[in-house]
Design an enzyme around this catalytic site. Structure first.
Site, mmCIF file in Angstrom:
data_model
loop_
_atom_site.group_PDB
_atom_site.id
_atom_site.type_symbol
_atom_site.label_atom_id
_atom_site.label_comp_id
_atom_site.label_asym_id
_atom_site.label_seq_id
_atom_site.Cartn_x
_atom_site.Cartn_y
_atom_site.Cartn_z
ATOM 1 N N SER A 1 -28.624 3.095 3.757
ATOM 2 C CA SER A 1 -29.775 2.193 3.814
ATOM 3 C C SER A 1 -29.409 0.802 4.328
ATOM 4 O O SER A 1 -30.151 0.228 5.136
ATOM 5 C CB SER A 1 -30.431 2.099 2.434
ATOM 6 O OG SER A 1 -31.049 3.322 2.095
ATOM 7 N N LYS B 1 -34.907 6.688 -10.158
ATOM 8 C CA LYS B 1 -36.261 6.765 -9.612
ATOM 9 C C LYS B 1 -37.338 6.854 -10.697
ATOM 10 O O LYS B 1 -38.420 6.285 -10.555
ATOM 11 C CB LYS B 1 -36.369 7.943 -8.642
ATOM 12 C CG LYS B 1 -35.564 7.746 -7.365
ATOM 13 C CD LYS B 1 -35.811 8.854 -6.363
ATOM 14 C CE LYS B 1 -35.031 8.606 -5.079
ATOM 15 N NZ LYS B 1 -35.301 9.633 -4.044
#
Length: 528
Positions: A54, A105
């Site tokens: 990322s 998450k």
């Protein structure tokens, strides 16, 4: 010539809101202060995080668009307390948001004050955006897969028939997101194959509430009906590096389905290799990763980026370690009294840009510094009109583990931003190499940000004599300090180069020159 990150600086106005935007900026005297003038901050958090691509994606987009942005990889341990502390610290430090990867998450979903429909459905989020009063959560994984699939079909002329049926292998969080993405893309016939049928049944129940008109089937893992599918997706971690390969047979498949794998390390999993051997069109998880990053980047950095072949090529080079390494980053460390600061100054005198970790903290703690602004919220008694009172702050965190963790959750990301801005400034100036002076280079795992490492070392008797000559130092204090540091022998074993400092200054300077020449030579050698 080189520049050092501990050069004199001016007072800087406090950050405004949740974006480091300096208003009525004074005349700057240091390159890093110019870099800090207007910079958007974001990060990816997870455990582990070192393998994340990322940062390479977002840094590439910022550079291409000319956006002043910094995107950090931050390791956050797998506990609720560590996650909550990290989110609080990043918000106070002025970050616009974070991507969230495993294992956080579900925690990201719970932490949010506002959630998109996909997050509400899956009960997990991979993107958080911060404002002063809110934490907004999105799950962009399904969007990312659907966008990647659309991009693949748009570029393949032989794929003339529309995708109407899909076989999804797995029933976990990733499979849930992929299925939602497929449904939103108009694919209404999905078969889910999973080892645990109860888990597949729970996923189908959730998906049916989202798309009542869709048709779902459940199949045992060993009996997945691949022959009828236009699309087959591995939505498990099987095939990932250091994990078992996915056992799947394409025997009996007479159509030409698209085969997708959400894994991107390695790029070519055994599952994809087997599909390639059958002549099927395949694509790996790197495509999903690129597309899922688009919404967050647009929100945090203010520019909608494009996923294209140039980005894909850049990520391939990143994975292969063949990206442009200018400047080459050299980490310098050494135990107390070993002469690290002296060697760092020698490097600066030789024209090597030098960043001092301790000096970075001093800048952050200064009057109207970014750290002073953030710490004033959590430790108001330690922050006054002249910035952070280090003595008062030390008293507040000494012996208080939770207070220390709160402090680190705010300061460590800001120090990392300062370090990245320094490297960027060195690159802008055309420096072939730069040096990071970090006392806890190995203890804090900062060596992973360096291409080469140097340790300065001296005979223990010389080290002891140097330290005890300092005002207020005692043998007991020295023993306490050494007890908290990695032993010199271990540092030397981990380092790429060792410079002895129990010699004359001229000999130490010559040793540094030799090491820098060796590093330059290693860099110029062709890859094998």
């Amino acid at each position: 010539s080189g520049f050092t990150a501990h050069a004199p600086i001016t007072d800087i106005p406090r950050p405004w809101g949740y974006r480091i935007l300096m208003t009525d900026a004074p005349s700057y005297t240091h390159p890093l202060e110019k870099a800090w003038h207007h910079v958007n901050l974001a990060a990816v958090i997870g455990d582990p995080i070192a393998q994340s691509l990322s940062p390479a994606i977002h840094d590439y987009w910022c550079h291409r668009a000319g956006v002043e942005g910094v995107y950090l990889p931050l390791s956050v341990p797998d506990t609720q307390a560590d996650f909550d502390r990290a989110i609080d610290g990043l918000r106070l430090a002025g970050f616009a948001g974070v991507n969230v990867t495993m294992p956080h998450k579900t925690r990201a979903f719970v932490a949010a004050t506002h959630r998109d429909a996909t997050s509400e459905l899956i009960k997990a989020s991979n993107t958080l955006s911060f404002t002063e009063d809110t934490i907004e959560a999105k799950n962009t994984d399904g969007y990312g897969f659907a966008a990647a699939l659309q991009a693949q079909t748009a570029t393949q002329n032989e794929l003339t028939s529309p995708i109407t049926t899909a076989l999804v292998l797995g029933a976990g969080a990733a499979a849930s997101a992929v299925c939602v993405g497929l449904l939103d893309a108009g694919i209404k016939h999905i078969t889910i194959a999973n080892r645990t049928l109860a888990k597949a049944q729970a996923l189908v129940a959730m998906l049916s509430s989202h798309a009542p008109d869709a048709v779902f089937n459940i199949a045992p893992w060993a009996e997945a009906p691949a022959s009828d599918a236009n699309l087959i997706v591995n939505a498990t971690s099987l095939g990932m590096r250091h994990k078992q390969p996915l056992a799947f047979s394409f025997q009996g498949v007479t159509s030409k389905p698209i085969i997708a794998d959400i894994v991107y390390d390695p790029l070519q999993t055994p599952f994809l290799r087997s599909a390639d051997a059958q002549g099927f069109h395949t694509f790996n998880g790197l495509h999903m990763l690129m597309h899922q990053a688009v919404p967050g980047h647009e929100r945090w950095f203010g520019v909608k980026p494009h996923v294209d072949d140039d980005l894909y090529t850049h990520l391939l080079a990143t994975l292969a370690g063949t990206t442009n390494m200018a400047p080459l980053v050299i980490g310098l460390t050494g135990s107390i009294g070993m002469g690290k600061s002296t060697v760092a100054q020698m490097a600066a005198d030789a024209g090597v840009p030098v960043w001092d970790a301790d000096a970075a903290v001093h800048r952050l703690y200064a009057k109207n510094g970014r750290g002073a602004f953030a710490l004033g919220t959590v430790f108001p008694d330690a922050v006054g009109k002249d910035g952070v009172d280090r003595s008062a702050l030390g008293n507040l965190v000494l012996g208080n583990a939770e207070a220390m963790r709160q402090l680190e959750a705010i300061v460590h990301p800001l120090v990392a931003v300062d370090r990245m801005l320094f490297i960027r400034e060195a690159r802008r100036r055309g420096a072939a190499r730069c040096l990071l002076d970090i006392p806890l280079l190995f203890e804090g795992d900062y060596a992973r940000y360096c291409h080469r490492t140097i340790v300065v070392s001296a005979d223990p008797a010389v080290q002891k004599a140097r330290v005890l000559a300092r005002p207020g130092m005692t043998p007991e204090k020295l023993a306490s300090i050494l007890g908290k540091q990695m032993p010199d022998a271990e540092k030397r074993a981990r380092a790429d180069h060792v410079i002895p400092t129990d010699t004359t200054l001229d000999e130490t300077r010559a040793a540094l020159k030799t090491v820098l020449a060796q590093i330059d030579g290693e860099r110029e050698q062709p890859a094998t």
